[in-house]
Design a protein around this motif. Structure first.
Motif, PDB file in Angstrom:
ATOM      1  N   TYR A  32     -40.776  15.318   8.365  1.00  0.00           N
ATOM      2  CA  TYR A  32     -42.042  15.264   7.639  1.00  0.00           C
ATOM      3  C   TYR A  32     -41.798  15.284   6.134  1.00  0.00           C
ATOM      4  N   PHE A  33     -40.970  16.189   5.669  1.00  0.00           N
ATOM      5  CA  PHE A  33     -40.760  16.315   4.227  1.00  0.00           C
ATOM      6  C   PHE A  33     -40.014  15.115   3.649  1.00  0.00           C
ATOM      7  N   VAL A  34     -38.935  14.696   4.294  1.00  0.00           N
ATOM      8  CA  VAL A  34     -38.127  13.603   3.753  1.00  0.00           C
ATOM      9  C   VAL A  34     -38.867  12.272   3.860  1.00  0.00           C
ATOM     10  N   SER A  35     -39.412  11.986   5.013  1.00  0.00           N
ATOM     11  CA  SER A  35     -40.110  10.724   5.208  1.00  0.00           C
ATOM     12  C   SER A  35     -41.384  10.664   4.363  1.00  0.00           C
ATOM     13  N   GLY A  36     -42.099  11.756   4.314  1.00  0.00           N
ATOM     14  CA  GLY A  36     -43.303  11.799   3.490  1.00  0.00           C
ATOM     15  C   GLY A  36     -42.995  11.619   2.018  1.00  0.00           C
ATOM     16  N   THR A  37     -41.899  12.219   1.567  1.00  0.00           N
ATOM     17  CA  THR A  37     -41.503  12.067   0.164  1.00  0.00           C
ATOM     18  C   THR A  37     -41.101  10.634  -0.143  1.00  0.00           C
ATOM     19  N   MET A  38     -40.321  10.019   0.746  1.00  0.00           N
ATOM     20  CA  MET A  38     -39.942   8.616   0.528  1.00  0.00           C
ATOM     21  C   MET A  38     -41.172   7.707   0.535  1.00  0.00           C
ATOM     22  N   GLY A  39     -42.108   7.983   1.423  1.00  0.00           N
ATOM     23  CA  GLY A  39     -43.331   7.192   1.458  1.00  0.00           C
ATOM     24  C   GLY A  39     -44.166   7.374   0.207  1.00  0.00           C
ATOM     25  N   ALA A  40     -44.273   8.610  -0.270  1.00  0.00           N
ATOM     26  CA  ALA A  40     -45.055   8.876  -1.482  1.00  0.00           C
ATOM     27  C   ALA A  40     -44.416   8.214  -2.701  1.00  0.00           C
ATOM     28  N   VAL A  41     -43.096   8.286  -2.807  1.00  0.00           N
ATOM     29  CA  VAL A  41     -42.411   7.652  -3.934  1.00  0.00           C
ATOM     30  C   VAL A  41     -42.594   6.136  -3.882  1.00  0.00           C
ATOM     31  N   SER A  42     -42.501   5.562  -2.708  1.00  0.00           N
ATOM     32  CA  SER A  42     -42.695   4.118  -2.564  1.00  0.00           C
ATOM     33  C   SER A  42     -44.117   3.711  -2.914  1.00  0.00           C
ATOM     34  N   LEU A  43     -45.093   4.524  -2.515  1.00  0.00           N
ATOM     35  CA  LEU A  43     -46.482   4.223  -2.880  1.00  0.00           C
ATOM     36  C   LEU A  43     -46.704   4.307  -4.384  1.00  0.00           C
ATOM     37  N   VAL A  44     -46.099   5.289  -5.024  1.00  0.00           N
ATOM     38  CA  VAL A  44     -46.223   5.416  -6.480  1.00  0.00           C
ATOM     39  C   VAL A  44     -45.589   4.214  -7.173  1.00  0.00           C
ATOM     40  N   LEU A  45     -44.420   3.789  -6.703  1.00  0.00           N
ATOM     41  CA  LEU A  45     -43.783   2.613  -7.286  1.00  0.00           C
ATOM     42  C   LEU A  45     -44.619   1.354  -7.070  1.00  0.00           C
ATOM     43  N   ALA A  46     -45.214   1.215  -5.891  1.00  0.00           N
ATOM     44  CA  ALA A  46     -46.070   0.059  -5.629  1.00  0.00           C
ATOM     45  C   ALA A  46     -47.262   0.054  -6.575  1.00  0.00           C
ATOM     46  N   LEU A  47     -47.873   1.203  -6.764  1.00  0.00           N
ATOM     47  CA  LEU A  47     -49.009   1.306  -7.680  1.00  0.00           C
ATOM     48  C   LEU A  47     -48.580   1.026  -9.115  1.00  0.00           C
ATOM     49  N   ALA A  48     -47.403   1.516  -9.508  1.00  0.00           N
ATOM     50  CA  ALA A  48     -46.913   1.262 -10.866  1.00  0.00           C
ATOM     51  C   ALA A  48     -46.664  -0.224 -11.097  1.00  0.00           C
ATOM     52  N   TYR A  49     -46.058  -0.890 -10.133  1.00  0.00           N
ATOM     53  CA  TYR A  49     -45.835  -2.331 -10.280  1.00  0.00           C
ATOM     54  C   TYR A  49     -47.147  -3.101 -10.301  1.00  0.00           C
ATOM     55  N   LEU A  50     -48.113  -2.665  -9.512  1.00  0.00           N
ATOM     56  CA  LEU A  50     -49.402  -3.348  -9.503  1.00  0.00           C
ATOM     57  C   LEU A  50     -50.110  -3.193 -10.842  1.00  0.00           C
ATOM     58  N   ILE A  51     -50.121  -1.991 -11.380  1.00  0.00           N
ATOM     59  CA  ILE A  51     -50.731  -1.762 -12.694  1.00  0.00           C
ATOM     60  C   ILE A  51     -49.967  -2.531 -13.765  1.00  0.00           C
ATOM     61  N   ASP A  52     -48.649  -2.552 -13.661  1.00  0.00           N
ATOM     62  CA  ASP A  52     -47.824  -3.293 -14.606  1.00  0.00           C
ATOM     63  C   ASP A  52     -48.139  -4.783 -14.560  1.00  0.00           C
ATOM     64  N   SER A  53     -48.386  -5.315 -13.369  1.00  0.00           N
ATOM     65  CA  SER A  53     -48.718  -6.738 -13.271  1.00  0.00           C
ATOM     66  C   SER A  53     -50.080  -7.034 -13.879  1.00  0.00           C
ATOM     67  N   ILE A  54     -50.993  -6.078 -13.790  1.00  0.00           N
ATOM     68  CA  ILE A  54     -52.313  -6.271 -14.392  1.00  0.00           C
ATOM     69  C   ILE A  54     -52.217  -6.220 -15.911  1.00  0.00           C
ATOM     70  N   VAL A  55     -51.435  -5.276 -16.429  1.00  0.00           N
ATOM     71  CA  VAL A  55     -51.332  -5.105 -17.875  1.00  0.00           C
ATOM     72  C   VAL A  55     -50.480  -6.193 -18.516  1.00  0.00           C
ATOM     73  N   LEU A  56     -49.300  -6.447 -17.971  1.00  0.00           N
ATOM     74  CA  LEU A  56     -48.351  -7.367 -18.597  1.00  0.00           C
ATOM     75  C   LEU A  56     -48.359  -8.768 -17.999  1.00  0.00           C
ATOM     76  N   GLY A  57     -49.016  -8.942 -16.901  1.00  0.00           N
ATOM     77  CA  GLY A  57     -48.955 -10.229 -16.231  1.00  0.00           C
ATOM     78  C   GLY A  57     -47.805 -10.255 -15.253  1.00  0.00           C
ATOM     79  N   SER A  58     -47.708 -11.337 -14.538  1.00  0.00           N
ATOM     80  CA  SER A  58     -46.738 -11.406 -13.461  1.00  0.00           C
ATOM     81  C   SER A  58     -45.312 -11.608 -13.947  1.00  0.00           C
TER      82      SER A  58
END
Length: 98
Positions: A32-58
């Motif tokens: 639970y802890f390891v898998s949940g942490t990896m999933g949370a980090v991946s979700l944060v990175l996905a959100l960061a890339y999505l926001i980055d694509s909106i701000v800076l373009g593709s």
């Protein structure tokens, strides 16, 4: 691109499962802890890339636009989202099982 991320996420869950069974002798709380942490980090990175694509373009960067960028930021966001799905599901299944 999504297939590669999904496969990588499934492989990560398999590694975590093997480590939980071998190293911790069946204590599923570590999964639970390891898998949940990896999933949370991946979700944060996905959100960061999505926001980055909106701000800076593709294809742009802070300093210049690169027309030769091979992978767009939106594709990177999709990849990290696909990695997060199996990890978050594994953590949710553990929480639901109780």
């Amino acid at each position: 691109m999504i297939k590669k991320g999904l496969i990588a996420g499934i492989v990560m869950v398999g590694i975590v499962l093997a480590l939980a069974l071998a190293a911790f002798t069946g204590k599923w709380s570590y999964l639970y802890f390891v898998s949940g942490t990896m999933g949370a980090v991946s979700l944060v990175l996905a959100l960061a890339y999505l926001i980055d694509s909106i701000v800076l373009g593709s294809t742009g960067t802070f300093f210049s636009v690169k027309k030769t960028r091979r992978v767009s930021r939106v594709e990177d966001a999709k990849r990290f989202g696909a990695i997060a799905v199996p990890n978050v599901l594994a953590a949710l299944i553990y929480v639901a099982a109780g």
